[in-house]
Design a protein around this motif. Structure first.
Motif, PDB file in Angstrom:
ATOM      1  N   TYR A 134      36.986  74.866 -12.761  1.00  0.00           N
ATOM      2  CA  TYR A 134      38.260  74.401 -13.307  1.00  0.00           C
ATOM      3  C   TYR A 134      39.104  73.685 -12.262  1.00  0.00           C
ATOM      4  O   TYR A 134      40.150  73.121 -12.584  1.00  0.00           O
ATOM      5  N   CYS A 139      46.814  78.325 -15.049  1.00  0.00           N
ATOM      6  CA  CYS A 139      46.207  77.239 -14.281  1.00  0.00           C
ATOM      7  C   CYS A 139      47.215  76.094 -14.230  1.00  0.00           C
ATOM      8  O   CYS A 139      47.783  75.718 -15.257  1.00  0.00           O
ATOM      9  N   VAL A 180      50.945  80.442 -11.159  1.00  0.00           N
ATOM     10  CA  VAL A 180      49.584  80.817 -10.799  1.00  0.00           C
ATOM     11  C   VAL A 180      49.484  82.319 -10.565  1.00  0.00           C
ATOM     12  O   VAL A 180      48.482  82.956 -10.917  1.00  0.00           O
ATOM     13  N   LEU A 196      44.606  77.366  -9.193  1.00  0.00           N
ATOM     14  CA  LEU A 196      43.974  78.297 -10.137  1.00  0.00           C
ATOM     15  C   LEU A 196      44.233  79.737  -9.718  1.00  0.00           C
ATOM     16  O   LEU A 196      44.333  80.037  -8.516  1.00  0.00           O
ATOM     17  N   LEU A 253      38.754  71.241 -16.558  1.00  0.00           N
ATOM     18  CA  LEU A 253      39.799  72.185 -16.990  1.00  0.00           C
ATOM     19  C   LEU A 253      40.369  71.814 -18.348  1.00  0.00           C
ATOM     20  O   LEU A 253      40.394  72.632 -19.282  1.00  0.00           O
ATOM     21  N   ALA A 289      39.857  82.735 -12.199  1.00  0.00           N
ATOM     22  CA  ALA A 289      39.497  81.548 -12.981  1.00  0.00           C
ATOM     23  C   ALA A 289      38.166  80.990 -12.492  1.00  0.00           C
ATOM     24  O   ALA A 289      37.821  81.099 -11.308  1.00  0.00           O
TER      25      ALA A 289
END
Length: 500
Positions: free
Chosen positions: A63, A119, A114, A55, A69, A59
């Protein structure tokens, strides 16, 4: 040499796919799709050796759970044809260890995806069949600093060279168009918040995968994201086989795609051997040429000792070796050069078998390459001829009136977009077989109906008899005549009564 593979595709609802189901399959886990209330269980899937969710810094931490997610992604996408995720599939160099493969994928994901706000949910698959690879699922939307999903695109006003808005002109009136509330309409364009969907990114991502892998591979194992044509290599590319072709090969059948790739690999191997032979021969020629040039240059510079014949060559020539002092005298200069030339000729005669053997190897390699090229051309001609005959049969059959029964009207073409000639031939053959089966079923049905009708007639004849049927018909005719005669007599009697 390692094999390069990097494919990029979109996972969308228009194809009937789900981001939750795709993640469950690739990670080998059990995930719940909250949007449709369906559980996707792939815990029995073999070959999943490592999974990870990466992530960006801003974020939401929840997630990190792929179930949370991708359910959030499904909830953010409202359209029925929404693009849910981007998938990148890469082949891992099997020459590297498992730890090194994981490190390569982790670096690739972090540096390219990333770090720009995506993600990433990736999994490494290896069934032990020599094909380790990784599936990387990426989100299509960015994440705002507050943790919410950003827009994929938005509409903005188009501006001219002076920075003014461009009006929408009605071609019928020549004036600016008006909206439902009589507001003026201006030209708008679609602006994307990032360049993730830019076509140029595909080339950057493919090159990055090759560069990262080459840092861990030796010089002999280097990979290249460019095609053979872009690399200017005289090699034939193979075609995608697919799991169906490999399944046929495991079952004992011969797949056209696998057979074609085997021929191409053999051809490329022979071309590689021929290229190495030519490079070795060229290197030998250059080394000998440089040595001869240095000796001649040393002679004319006055270093006659480097140019004189050694005792070994003097023995072969049958002449005594020339000393350095004698070379300095003018009368021996010509004799020294002539002796060196004779020595070179004898050395060439000694090495002539090696040269002949090299030329023979080059000739045999070229003949083998020509033979394999001929086999490839024959296979292609045979495939084209089979497709042509099948097309002619289909067209002639449709000209007669087509099929009857439950046939399917499938146009017979050489191939749709993205379909090879072999796939088109297999597709048409399947349709032809289906049509033949329908025709056989119709024939059997008609035969059963005819047999039932014949049996019914036979039973009727046995029950009533042929003569009995005729007597019944005669009786019906006589009764109808008497009935008509009685009606006529009654009518005449009534008419006489009226006259009286």
């Amino acid at each position: 040499m390692s094999i390069y593979h990097c494919s990029i595709k979109i996972i969308g609802r228009s194809d009937g796919k789900s981001a939750v189901a795709s993640s469950a399959y690739r990670s080998g886990e059990k995930l719940m799709d909250d949007r449709i209330g369906l559980v996707h269980d792939f815990t029995k899937k073999r070959g999943v050796v490592f999974t990870e969710v990466a992530l960006p810094a801003h974020a939401p931490p929840e997630y990190a759970d792929r179930n949370v997610l991708w359910n959030a992604v499904e909830k953010a996408e409202k359209k029925s044809n929404a693009q849910l995720a981007r998938e990148i599939e890469v082949a891992l160099p099997k020459e590297l260890s498992r730890e090194c493969q994981i490190e390569i994928v982790r670096r690739y994901v972090q540096e390219n995806f990333v770090s720009v706000g995506m993600c990433a949910d990736w999994a490494l698959h290896d069934k032990g069949d020599g094909n380790p690879h990784a599936h990387i699922m990426l989100t299509m939307r960015g994440i705002k600093p507050d943790g919410s999903w950003a827009q994929k695109e938005k509409k903005i006003y188009a501006l001219d060279e002076d920075g003014n808005r461009i009006p929408l002109i009605d071609p019928a009136t020549g004036e600016q168009k008006l909206g439902k509330r009589n507001e003026k309409l201006w030209k708008r364009i679609t602006a994307e918040p990032n360049d993730w969907n830019d076509h140029s990114k595909a080339e950057i991502w493919r090159k990055s995968w090759a560069d990262i892998c080459n840092e861990y591979l030796s010089l002999e194992q280097q990979i290249d994201h460019r095609s053979y044509k872009r690399q200017e290599l005289d090699l034939e590319p193979t075609i995608h086989e697919g799991y169906r072709a490999r399944k046929m090969e495991k079952a004992g059948f011969v797949s056209n795609r696998c057979e074609y790739n085997r021929i191409v690999r053999k051809l490329n191997e022979l071309k590689g051997r021929w290229l190495l032979t030519m490079q070795a021969l060229q290197k030998t020629i250059m080394e000998k040429g440089i040595l001869l040039y240095e000796r001649i240059t040393g002679h004319f510079r006055g270093n006659h000792g480097d140019f004189q014949m050694s005792g070994r060559y003097a023995e072969h020539s049958g002449e005594p070796a020339v000393s350095a002092g004698a070379v300095e005298n003018g009368e021996f200069r010509t004799a020294g050069i002539a002796g060196e030339i004779k020595c070179r000729e004898q050395e060439a005669l000694i090495r002539k078998p090696d040269s002949d053997r090299t030329e023979s190897e080059i000739s045999s390699t070229e003949q083998a390459i020509a033979g394999i090229m001929q086999r490839v051309k024959e296979k292609a001609r045979e495939r084209d001829e089979r497709i042509r005959k099948l097309m002619e049969r289909r067209q002639s059959f449709e000209a007669v009136g087509g099929l009857t029964g439950g046939e399917r009207a499938v146009p017979l073409t050489a191939g749709t977009k993205g379909e090879s000639d072999t796939d088109a031939f297999i597709r048409c053959a399947k349709v032809e077989i289906t049509d033949m089966l329908h025709a056989i079923d119709d024939s059997r049905t008609r035969a059963r109906d005819s047999e039932a009708e014949r049996s019914y007639r036979q039973i009727s004849r046995e029950r009533f008899g042929t003569g009995g049927e005729r007597e019944v018909e005669k009786g019906k005719s006589a009764g109808a005549g008497r009935e008509r005669e009685g009606s006529e007599n009654l009518r005449r009697s009534r008419e006489k009564g009226r006259e009286r």
